[in-house]
Design an enzyme around this catalytic site. Structure first.
Site, PDB file in Angstrom:
ATOM      1  N   GLU A  10     -14.380 -39.827  -3.983  1.00 51.06           N
ATOM      2  CA  GLU A  10     -14.878 -38.479  -3.697  1.00 51.06           C
ATOM      3  C   GLU A  10     -16.346 -38.340  -4.104  1.00 51.06           C
ATOM      4  O   GLU A  10     -17.132 -37.668  -3.425  1.00 51.06           O
ATOM      5  CB  GLU A  10     -14.009 -37.459  -4.422  1.00 51.06           C
ATOM      6  CG  GLU A  10     -12.595 -37.408  -3.870  1.00 51.06           C
ATOM      7  CD  GLU A  10     -11.645 -36.544  -4.669  1.00 51.06           C
ATOM      8  OE1 GLU A  10     -10.941 -35.728  -4.067  1.00 51.06           O
ATOM      9  OE2 GLU A  10     -11.613 -36.698  -5.915  1.00 51.06           O
TER      10      GLU A  10
ATOM     11  N   GLU B 206      -4.348 -40.612  -5.828  1.00 44.69           N
ATOM     12  CA  GLU B 206      -3.832 -39.563  -6.712  1.00 44.69           C
ATOM     13  C   GLU B 206      -2.336 -39.321  -6.540  1.00 44.69           C
ATOM     14  O   GLU B 206      -1.617 -39.069  -7.512  1.00 44.69           O
ATOM     15  CB  GLU B 206      -4.606 -38.254  -6.467  1.00 44.69           C
ATOM     16  CG  GLU B 206      -5.928 -38.161  -7.204  1.00 44.69           C
ATOM     17  CD  GLU B 206      -7.073 -38.790  -6.451  1.00 44.69           C
ATOM     18  OE1 GLU B 206      -8.222 -38.560  -6.826  1.00 44.69           O
ATOM     19  OE2 GLU B 206      -6.813 -39.546  -5.480  1.00 44.69           O
TER      20      GLU B 206
END
Length: 253
Positions: A108, A128
């Site tokens: 990210e 995640e």
């Protein structure tokens, strides 16, 4: 500034290095705030035209430092979000130079940069879901804007990484190199800093912000970014330098 980050200005380029190789450059709050401070310096100092963000020891960033997370620490800056850059960007271009892993928040963070250059051995992913978490640092929002929805969903729902060649095929990164990513990033940065600083900032702003402009309102939104560029001293210098067959001497005004 934290010892876990290194900052050096070289020929108009601010090189920012996450320096936690013993932890695969996992992000801490101190590092996030230090990156945000480096971006403030990029914004503030006129002679700086571009930044490169990279990681020491052969890894870009493996995401959030889970040890810190377990003690209640979140690796965010109040303005810049995760890694000091995912919810705010400077007006000047930022290049991610990715070696090794750019995973979870590390991916990210790379996506938050304007361009990505990667070594052929780099790996990108948002794992995640494998940890019962959600990619909340931007991946779930940014990836569907960059990829067909099905491909974005595959990345965020399987948590499986992709290699640099696949990332290039998908248009997520700019260049793949067989050598250190920082060298290819420097080459790209040199091509950028040769150009007019006002024009660079305006062009970046338009590209990043125009995705949600209604077609019939494009000119109304774009014109405020253009007006000061076309009447600037740099615009005149660019035209003179072209006519005189020489390199322009930018003033940033």
């Amino acid at each position: 500034m934290s010892e876990d980050i290194l900052v050096e200005a070289i020929d108009g380029v601010l090189e920012v290095t996450i320096n936690r190789p013993q932890a695969r450059n996992a992000m801490t709050k101190a590092v996030a705030e230090a990156i945000a401070a480096a971006m403030d310096r990029l914004e503030r100092e006129v002679e700086l035209r571009c930044a490169i963000l990279n990681g020491a020891g052969g890894t870009f960033c493996s995401g959030m430092d889970l040890k810190g997370f377990l003690t209640g620490e979140l690796p965010v800056d109040a303005r810049g979000g995760f890694g000091g850059l995912t919810t705010w960007t400077p007006s000047k271009p930022v290049i991610a130079a990715v070696d090794g892993f750019a995973l979870a928040g590390g991916f990210e963070l790379a996506l938050a940069c304007d361009m990505i250059v990667a070594n052929e051995g780099a790996r990108f992913g948002v794992p995640e879901v494998k940890r019962g978490l959600v990619a909340g640092g931007g991946a779930c929002v940014v990836l569907p804007r960059l990829l067909p929805r099905a491909l974005a969903l595959e990345l965020v729902l399987t948590g499986e990484p992709i290699d640099a060649r696949r990332a290039l095929e998908l248009g997520l990164i700019n260049r793949v190199t067989s050598g250190p990513a920082i060298e290819a990033a420097r080459e790209l940065a040199r091509a950028i800093v040769r150009n007019g600083p006002l024009a660079l900032a305006a062009s970046k702003a338009i590209v990043r912000e125009s995705w949600n402009w209604p077609v019939e309102e494009v000119n109304a939104h774009q014109n405020p970014y253009l007006a000061h560029v076309f009447t600037s001293e740099d615009a005149k210098e660019g035209a003179r330098a072209f006519a005189e067959k020489r390199e322009p001497q930018w003033q940033g005004r």
